[in-house]
Design a protein around this motif. Structure first.
Motif, PDB file in Angstrom:
ATOM      1  N   THR A 139     -47.212  18.058   3.769  1.00 39.35           N
ATOM      2  CA  THR A 139     -45.966  18.012   3.011  1.00 39.35           C
ATOM      3  C   THR A 139     -46.100  17.083   1.810  1.00 39.35           C
ATOM      4  N   ALA A 140     -46.684  15.917   2.023  1.00 38.90           N
ATOM      5  CA  ALA A 140     -46.883  14.972   0.918  1.00 38.90           C
ATOM      6  C   ALA A 140     -47.810  15.571  -0.135  1.00 38.90           C
TER       7      ALA A 140
ATOM      8  N   ILE B  97     -48.285  18.762  -0.890  1.00 31.20           N
ATOM      9  CA  ILE B  97     -47.575  19.798  -1.638  1.00 31.20           C
ATOM     10  C   ILE B  97     -46.591  19.176  -2.629  1.00 31.20           C
ATOM     11  N   LEU B  98     -45.883  18.131  -2.212  1.00 22.40           N
ATOM     12  CA  LEU B  98     -44.947  17.456  -3.119  1.00 22.40           C
ATOM     13  C   LEU B  98     -45.671  16.818  -4.298  1.00 22.40           C
ATOM     14  N   VAL B  99     -46.814  16.187  -4.028  1.00 19.37           N
ATOM     15  CA  VAL B  99     -47.581  15.570  -5.108  1.00 19.37           C
ATOM     16  C   VAL B  99     -48.064  16.634  -6.085  1.00 19.37           C
TER      17      VAL B  99
ATOM     18  N   PHE C 123     -46.657  19.519  -6.766  1.00 15.73           N
ATOM     19  CA  PHE C 123     -45.508  19.965  -7.554  1.00 15.73           C
ATOM     20  C   PHE C 123     -45.168  18.957  -8.651  1.00 15.73           C
ATOM     21  N   PHE C 124     -45.177  17.672  -8.324  1.00 14.72           N
ATOM     22  CA  PHE C 124     -44.849  16.662  -9.323  1.00 14.72           C
ATOM     23  C   PHE C 124     -45.908  16.603 -10.416  1.00 14.72           C
TER      24      PHE C 124
ATOM     25  N   ASP D 105     -47.940  19.070 -11.316  1.00  8.59           N
ATOM     26  CA  ASP D 105     -47.919  20.317 -12.067  1.00  8.59           C
ATOM     27  C   ASP D 105     -46.794  20.324 -13.093  1.00  8.59           C
TER      28      ASP D 105
END
Length: 111
Positions: free
Chosen positions: A42-43, A45-47, A49-50, A52
């Motif tokens: 989860t971390a 994927i969030l990183v 997204f941020f 990108d």
């Protein structure tokens, strides 16, 4: 009749940490590994997204060339330059129209 509270009573962060630690210690090693992996993915994927969102978002720099004119230009000089520039624009538009017409002919598009 006594009502039950909606939320549990407030505790200090230390008490919450001890409670969480006791909960985790009662679980097997597999549960801990699954929790760690799920939090890690989860971390990650969030990183992504941020990161990108910050890549290639700014428009590229544009260079604008400005033609310098003399201060003593007459109105006839200005009009002559405008007519010359208009002819250049019309020639470019006509060339572009011919390019589109060639593409349309190749694709069999009728006007």
């Amino acid at each position: 009749m006594r009502r039950m509270p909606v939320l549990p009573p407030m505790h200090s962060p230390k008490a919450a940490y001890r409670d969480f630690k006791a909960f985790v210690s009662r679980r097997g090693r597999e549960h801990g590994l699954a929790v760690a992996l799920s939090l890690g993915f989860t971390a990650f994927i969030l990183v992504i997204f941020f990161l990108d969102a910050r890549v290639n978002t700014a428009p590229p720099p544009t260079i604008t060339y400005v033609e310098s004119y003399s201060a003593d230009r007459t109105d006839t000089d200005i009009k002559a330059d405008q007519i010359k520039d208009q002819k250049k624009r019309e020639e470019r538009a006509k060339a572009r129209q011919e390019q589109f017409q060639e593409i349309a002919n190749k694709l069999g598009i009728e006007n």
